[in-house]
Design an enzyme around this catalytic site. Structure first.
Site, PDB file in Angstrom:
ATOM      1  N   CYS A   1       0.846  -1.186   0.000  1.00 33.26           N
ATOM      2  CA  CYS A   1       0.000   0.000   0.000  1.00 33.26           C
ATOM      3  C   CYS A   1       0.888   1.245   0.000  1.00 33.26           C
ATOM      4  O   CYS A   1       1.874   1.321   0.726  1.00 33.26           O
ATOM      5  CB  CYS A   1      -0.939   0.094   1.186  1.00 33.26           C
ATOM      6  SG  CYS A   1      -2.104  -1.254   1.292  1.00 33.26           S
TER       7      CYS A   1
ATOM      8  N   ARG B   1       4.041  -0.464  -4.674  1.00 34.99           N
ATOM      9  CA  ARG B   1       3.767  -0.932  -3.311  1.00 34.99           C
ATOM     10  C   ARG B   1       2.450  -1.696  -3.217  1.00 34.99           C
ATOM     11  O   ARG B   1       2.130  -2.278  -2.175  1.00 34.99           O
ATOM     12  CB  ARG B   1       3.708   0.259  -2.361  1.00 34.99           C
ATOM     13  CG  ARG B   1       4.956   1.072  -2.317  1.00 34.99           C
ATOM     14  CD  ARG B   1       4.796   2.230  -1.382  1.00 34.99           C
ATOM     15  NE  ARG B   1       4.697   1.783  -0.017  1.00 34.99           N
ATOM     16  CZ  ARG B   1       5.723   1.617   0.809  1.00 34.99           C
ATOM     17  NH1 ARG B   1       6.936   1.874   0.383  1.00 34.99           N
ATOM     18  NH2 ARG B   1       5.552   1.208   2.035  1.00 34.99           N
TER      19      ARG B   1
ATOM     20  N   TRP C   1      -2.702  -2.854  -1.652  1.00 30.32           N
ATOM     21  CA  TRP C   1      -2.376  -4.277  -1.737  1.00 30.32           C
ATOM     22  C   TRP C   1      -3.247  -4.921  -0.658  1.00 30.32           C
ATOM     23  O   TRP C   1      -3.016  -4.737   0.533  1.00 30.32           O
ATOM     24  CB  TRP C   1      -0.899  -4.494  -1.447  1.00 30.32           C
ATOM     25  CG  TRP C   1      -0.439  -5.911  -1.610  1.00 30.32           C
ATOM     26  CD1 TRP C   1      -0.034  -6.514  -2.771  1.00 30.32           C
ATOM     27  CD2 TRP C   1      -0.327  -6.903  -0.587  1.00 30.32           C
ATOM     28  NE1 TRP C   1       0.313  -7.813  -2.521  1.00 30.32           N
ATOM     29  CE2 TRP C   1       0.149  -8.085  -1.202  1.00 30.32           C
ATOM     30  CE3 TRP C   1      -0.584  -6.920   0.783  1.00 30.32           C
ATOM     31  CZ2 TRP C   1       0.372  -9.270  -0.494  1.00 30.32           C
ATOM     32  CZ3 TRP C   1      -0.365  -8.098   1.480  1.00 30.32           C
ATOM     33  CH2 TRP C   1       0.106  -9.248   0.853  1.00 30.32           C
TER      34      TRP C   1
ATOM     35  N   ASN D   1      -1.846   2.341   5.584  1.00 28.20           N
ATOM     36  CA  ASN D   1      -0.979   1.231   5.186  1.00 28.20           C
ATOM     37  C   ASN D   1      -0.599   0.501   6.469  1.00 28.20           C
ATOM     38  O   ASN D   1      -0.087   1.126   7.394  1.00 28.20           O
ATOM     39  CB  ASN D   1       0.273   1.798   4.501  1.00 28.20           C
ATOM     40  CG  ASN D   1       1.348   0.749   4.293  1.00 28.20           C
ATOM     41  OD1 ASN D   1       1.059  -0.428   4.161  1.00 28.20           O
ATOM     42  ND2 ASN D   1       2.597   1.195   4.260  1.00 28.20           N
ATOM     43  N   GLY D   2      -0.880  -0.789   6.533  1.00 24.28           N
ATOM     44  CA  GLY D   2      -0.582  -1.551   7.747  1.00 24.28           C
ATOM     45  C   GLY D   2      -1.762  -2.442   8.088  1.00 24.28           C
ATOM     46  O   GLY D   2      -2.650  -2.664   7.257  1.00 24.28           O
TER      47      GLY D   2
ATOM     48  N   GLU E   1      17.613 -18.091  -6.479  1.00 17.90           N
ATOM     49  CA  GLU E   1      17.231 -16.764  -6.954  1.00 17.90           C
ATOM     50  C   GLU E   1      16.693 -16.842  -8.389  1.00 17.90           C
ATOM     51  O   GLU E   1      15.704 -16.182  -8.723  1.00 17.90           O
ATOM     52  CB  GLU E   1      18.443 -15.818  -6.853  1.00 17.90           C
ATOM     53  CG  GLU E   1      18.232 -14.411  -7.363  1.00 17.90           C
ATOM     54  CD  GLU E   1      17.115 -13.647  -6.669  1.00 17.90           C
ATOM     55  OE1 GLU E   1      16.554 -14.109  -5.670  1.00 17.90           O
ATOM     56  OE2 GLU E   1      16.776 -12.554  -7.173  1.00 17.90           O
TER      57      GLU E   1
ATOM     58  N   LYS F   1      12.938 -15.703  -9.443  1.00 11.81           N
ATOM     59  CA  LYS F   1      12.666 -14.700 -10.489  1.00 11.81           C
ATOM     60  C   LYS F   1      11.658 -15.259 -11.477  1.00 11.81           C
ATOM     61  O   LYS F   1      10.710 -14.590 -11.856  1.00 11.81           O
ATOM     62  CB  LYS F   1      13.942 -14.310 -11.258  1.00 11.81           C
ATOM     63  CG  LYS F   1      14.953 -13.442 -10.555  1.00 11.81           C
ATOM     64  CD  LYS F   1      14.507 -12.062 -10.193  1.00 11.81           C
ATOM     65  CE  LYS F   1      13.819 -12.028  -8.875  1.00 11.81           C
ATOM     66  NZ  LYS F   1      14.459 -11.482  -7.727  1.00 11.81           N
TER      67      LYS F   1
ATOM     68  N   GLU G   1       8.007 -15.738  -9.887  1.00 13.66           N
ATOM     69  CA  GLU G   1       7.241 -14.566  -9.465  1.00 13.66           C
ATOM     70  C   GLU G   1       6.769 -13.696 -10.627  1.00 13.66           C
ATOM     71  O   GLU G   1       5.753 -13.023 -10.502  1.00 13.66           O
ATOM     72  CB  GLU G   1       8.006 -13.729  -8.436  1.00 13.66           C
ATOM     73  CG  GLU G   1       9.221 -13.012  -8.955  1.00 13.66           C
ATOM     74  CD  GLU G   1       9.927 -12.201  -7.870  1.00 13.66           C
ATOM     75  OE1 GLU G   1       9.271 -11.724  -6.950  1.00 13.66           O
ATOM     76  OE2 GLU G   1      11.151 -12.042  -7.979  1.00 13.66           O
TER      77      GLU G   1
ATOM     78  N   HIS H   1      17.700 -37.090  -4.248  1.00 13.54           N
ATOM     79  CA  HIS H   1      16.959 -37.550  -3.076  1.00 13.54           C
ATOM     80  C   HIS H   1      15.467 -37.245  -3.203  1.00 13.54           C
ATOM     81  O   HIS H   1      14.760 -37.183  -2.203  1.00 13.54           O
ATOM     82  CB  HIS H   1      17.546 -36.917  -1.811  1.00 13.54           C
ATOM     83  CG  HIS H   1      18.979 -37.293  -1.601  1.00 13.54           C
ATOM     84  ND1 HIS H   1      19.360 -38.547  -1.162  1.00 13.54           N
ATOM     85  CD2 HIS H   1      20.128 -36.617  -1.842  1.00 13.54           C
ATOM     86  CE1 HIS H   1      20.688 -38.606  -1.106  1.00 13.54           C
ATOM     87  NE2 HIS H   1      21.184 -37.439  -1.526  1.00 13.54           N
TER      88      HIS H   1
ATOM     89  N   LYS I   1       6.037  -4.542  -3.843  1.00 11.86           N
ATOM     90  CA  LYS I   1       7.385  -4.324  -3.337  1.00 11.86           C
ATOM     91  C   LYS I   1       7.255  -3.743  -1.930  1.00 11.86           C
ATOM     92  O   LYS I   1       6.245  -3.134  -1.609  1.00 11.86           O
ATOM     93  CB  LYS I   1       8.100  -3.315  -4.247  1.00 11.86           C
ATOM     94  CG  LYS I   1       9.584  -3.537  -4.254  1.00 11.86           C
ATOM     95  CD  LYS I   1      10.232  -2.868  -5.413  1.00 11.86           C
ATOM     96  CE  LYS I   1      11.710  -3.099  -5.383  1.00 11.86           C
ATOM     97  NZ  LYS I   1      12.089  -4.461  -5.771  1.00 11.86           N
TER      98      LYS I   1
HETATM   99  C1  F6R Z   1      11.800 -10.915  -5.039  1.00 14.58           C
HETATM  100  C2  F6R Z   1      11.766  -9.830  -4.080  1.00 14.58           C
HETATM  101  C3  F6R Z   1      11.425 -10.147  -2.676  1.00 14.58           C
HETATM  102  C4  F6R Z   1      12.217  -9.248  -1.720  1.00 14.58           C
HETATM  103  C5  F6R Z   1      11.721  -9.447  -0.278  1.00 14.58           C
HETATM  104  C6  F6R Z   1      12.535  -8.665   0.711  1.00 14.58           C
HETATM  105  O1  F6R Z   1      12.160 -10.478  -6.299  1.00 14.58           O
HETATM  106  O2  F6R Z   1      11.980  -8.697  -4.414  1.00 14.58           O
HETATM  107  O3  F6R Z   1      11.608 -11.492  -2.385  1.00 14.58           O
HETATM  108  O4  F6R Z   1      13.567  -9.559  -1.823  1.00 14.58           O
HETATM  109  O5  F6R Z   1      10.380  -9.065  -0.198  1.00 14.58           O
HETATM  110  O6  F6R Z   1      12.502  -7.307   0.419  1.00 14.58           O
HETATM  111  P1  F6R Z   1      13.582  -6.314   0.996  1.00 14.58           P
HETATM  112  O7  F6R Z   1      14.869  -6.658   0.381  1.00 14.58           O
HETATM  113  O8  F6R Z   1      13.084  -4.956   0.615  1.00 14.58           O
HETATM  114  O9  F6R Z   1      13.599  -6.517   2.482  1.00 14.58           O
END
Ligand code: F6R
Length: 608
Positions: free
Chosen positions: A2, A27, A74, A100-101, A481, A485, A488, A504, A603
């Site tokens: 949010c 966000r 969000w 937000n929260g 990783e 990627k 997601e 295994h 994010k």
């Molecule tokens: C994946 C991604 C998330 C962040 C995670 C932590 O591409 O971006 O997995 O890495 O939400 O976020 P930060 O680094 O902001 O604490």
């Protein structure tokens, strides 16, 4: 999670709010809304959908006012719908707020308020705040907000406007980021500096528990007992251009391609090749203190957690300190042991991830010194840590983290070198590493030249239902990783596995429809990974090998080979992850996915 914004000044607030919401959309992007105060009272426009749709709505049904608030959501409580979109109102419609929260005691408060006759129209936890403020005692909006907040548990970044107090925004913060943008005769309130940057570089970061009263004449900050507080005005260093897409179709691609510069920025001024070490003044750790560290705990989430696992390898190898890497969301609810000599490292791009922040607080409460490896300057983790390393990677807007990851790895290498040299790493080795770190930006640029090859592979594998990523040692977190990627942003199910662990269980999945990406640069486990690749090939799996220049031809096992420049094994994750980022990106584009705003994600995860 949010984005919230507020504006008060002499201009029409609505275009300012809409532009700010576009900047905050990463966000959360399932619904959006704005509310303004004008001669007619509080006017609101909101809908389920993106900020672009809100702009259309405002074009069709204009509203104006020089004081207003906005939100991009969000969803946590209640599905994304027009009704549940913020701003929310009280029973009279004379008050509007954005939040937000999470209000954790919302059900209880709501039941009590409903018994007292309040009419709720949404399924959100936020609406309870509007009704609480409606009922709260006090002569001013801020007094009522303070009284209402005393009755809620949970987290909030909050902005409230009310007809009874025109020209005023009351903002409050507990657990969710919030700042004031200080302009010329105008002020903004926002979750993130991005939103205010087009108007001002001067910001006041609010602390947890702060209540701010913002008018066209200025701002005042109070604590929860209404005592006036002094808060410093900081300067935002980011340029406006860094927030723009430029000629790129997506922020994710822009940020992947920026990595030579972002890695360079992380390293800039910090390498001391002649002394074979790094200069990290922000850590606030003397060499003597480094020598006394007995164990290191890394706390992080998601991609940052993957960086932490790479960090474990480099710190254990260079500094000889045992490292454990913890999911912040798990660690925060364990009882951290009070062990002397523990140094905790919180890794976070945003510096606002709720779980990482709480893990940092738990570690501090257990007596540990805490270091933050953070990108966003002035973020909560950066401010609460005892010292740290800023990434200086520039703003990362794409929801999938890319350039922050490689900068986190570069910062962890600097940190490991610094610790190592303070603990007996020979000068010769320190110099070799420092020299090669200095070459990294060029090596990253050369790795990006793989893009045309990766694009061809993406065409071929875009319809795969599953994918497996394998790696050993320091390459295992790269496999994790790469898989994250892909899943997601393309919604293809993908798993990262330690290459030898595959037999295994997961080996049962392998057939001719399973692409298997093997991360196999030149290092001591390379021959072992080749054996693991043989096992995959024997079962019909289709191997994409990410290997180094100068490694032998892998045609006998791999269907495709992507070669990154050769480098010291400890540095290789910074290079091998790049083709994996590009592969995920091009597959997602090919599948028509919304790369920068993948479904269900946001994010900066500021809820737990
Ligand atoms: C994946 C991604 C998330 C962040 C995670 C932590 O591409 O971006 O997995 O890495 O939400 O976020 P930060 O680094 O902001 O604490």
């Amino acid at each position: 999670m949010c984005g919230i914004v507020g504006y008060v000044g002499s201009r029409d607030a609505v275009p300012v709010l809409l532009d700010a919401l576009s900047g905050l959309e990463y966000r959360g992007y399932d619904s959006a809304g704005v509310a303004v105060l004008n001669g007619r009272g509080v006017e609101t426009r909101k809908l389920a959908g993106r900020v672009a749709a809100l702009r259309d709505l405002v074009r069709r049904a204009p509203l104006h006012g020089s004081c207003g608030i906005g939100h991009t959501r969000w969803a946590t409580h209640g599905a994304p719908s027009e009704r549940n979109a913020h701003p929310h109102a009280d029973c009279t419609g004379a008050l509007a707020l954005v939040h937000n929260g999470i209000i954790e005691n919302a059900d209880l408060v709501r039941a009590r308020l409903e018994r007292a006759g309040h009419r709720f129209v949404t399924e959100t936890d936020t609406e309870t705040l509007a009704h609480l403020i409606e009922d709260a005692p006090g002569a001013t909006l801020e007094a009522r907000v303070i009284a209402a907040l005393a009755r809620v548990e949970g987290t909030y970044g909050l902005a409230v406007i009310a007809e009874a107090d025109p020209g005023k925004i009351v903002a409050a913060r507990r657990g969710s980021p919030l700042l004031i943008g200080v302009g010329q005769g105008e002020y903004l309130v926002a979750s993130d500096a991005n939103a205010v940057l087009p108007h001002t570089r001067s910001v006041v970061y609010l602390d947890d528990g702060d209540i701010a009263v913002v008018t066209q004449q200025g701002y005042r900050v109070f604590d929860s007992d209404a005592r006036l507080q002094q808060r410093a005005v900081d300067d935002v260093a980011w340029d406006l251009e860094t927030l723009a897409l430029g000629h790129y179709p997506h922020f994710m691609l822009k940020e992947i391609c920026e990595q030579p510069q972002s890695v360079q920025s992380t390293l800039r001024g910090r390498l001391l090749p002649a002394q074979g070490t790094a200069r990290l003044d922000g850590l606030n750790l003397s060499p003597a203190r480094c020598a006394r560290v007995q164990r290191l705990v890394i706390v992080a989430c998601g991609t940052s957690w993957h960086a932490g696992i790479v960090g474990r390898h480099v710190i254990e190898e260079l500094a000889g300190i045992p490292v454990s890497v913890e999911y912040a969301s798990e660690y925060r609810y364990r009882k951290p042991l009070r062990l002397p000599g523990t140094l905790t490292v919180a890794i976070s791009q945003s510096g606002e991830t709720a779980d990482t922040l709480e893990a940092l607080r738990a570690a501090k409460a257990a007596g540990s010194t805490v270091i933050g490896i953070v990108n966003v300057v002035g973020s909560t983790i950066a401010r609460e840590a005892d010292g740290g390393i800023y990434l200086h990677a520039g703003p990362e807007i794409g929801v999938a983290s890319t350039k922050a990851f490689t900068s986190q790895l570069a910062a962890l290498l600097l940190f490991a070198l610094f610790l190592g040299r303070a603990r007996g790493l020979p000068l010769r080795e320190g110099r070799r590493l420092a020299e090669q770190l200095g070459e990294l930006p060029d090596l990253v640029a050369r790795t990006l030249e793989l893009e045309p090859e990766v694009r061809v592979l993406a065409e071929r594998y875009a319809d795969a239902p599953n994918a497996l990523y394998l790696g050993r040692g320091i390459n295992f977190p790269v496999a994790l990783e790469g898989a994250l990627k892909l899943k997601e942003i393309s919604y293809i199910h993908a798993e990262g596995y330690p290459a030898a662990e595959m037999k295994h269980g997961p080996i049962a999945l392998i057939d001719e429809n399973m692409p298997v990406v093997c991360v196999a640069p030149k290092d001591e486990v390379y021959p072992k990974v080749i054996s693991n690749m043989q096992e995959v090939k024997a079962r019909g799996g289709r191997i994409i090998a990410v290997t180094s220049e100068g490694n032998g031809d892998l045609r006998h096992v791999a269907e495709h080979q992507l070669r990154v420049p050769a480098c010291l094994p400890l540095l290789s994750p910074i290079l091998t992850v790049i083709p994996l980022q590009l592969l995920a990106y091009h597959i997602a584009v090919r599948r028509g996915c919304d790369v920068d705003r993948p479904r269900n994600l946001a994010k900066s995860v500021t809820v737990e």
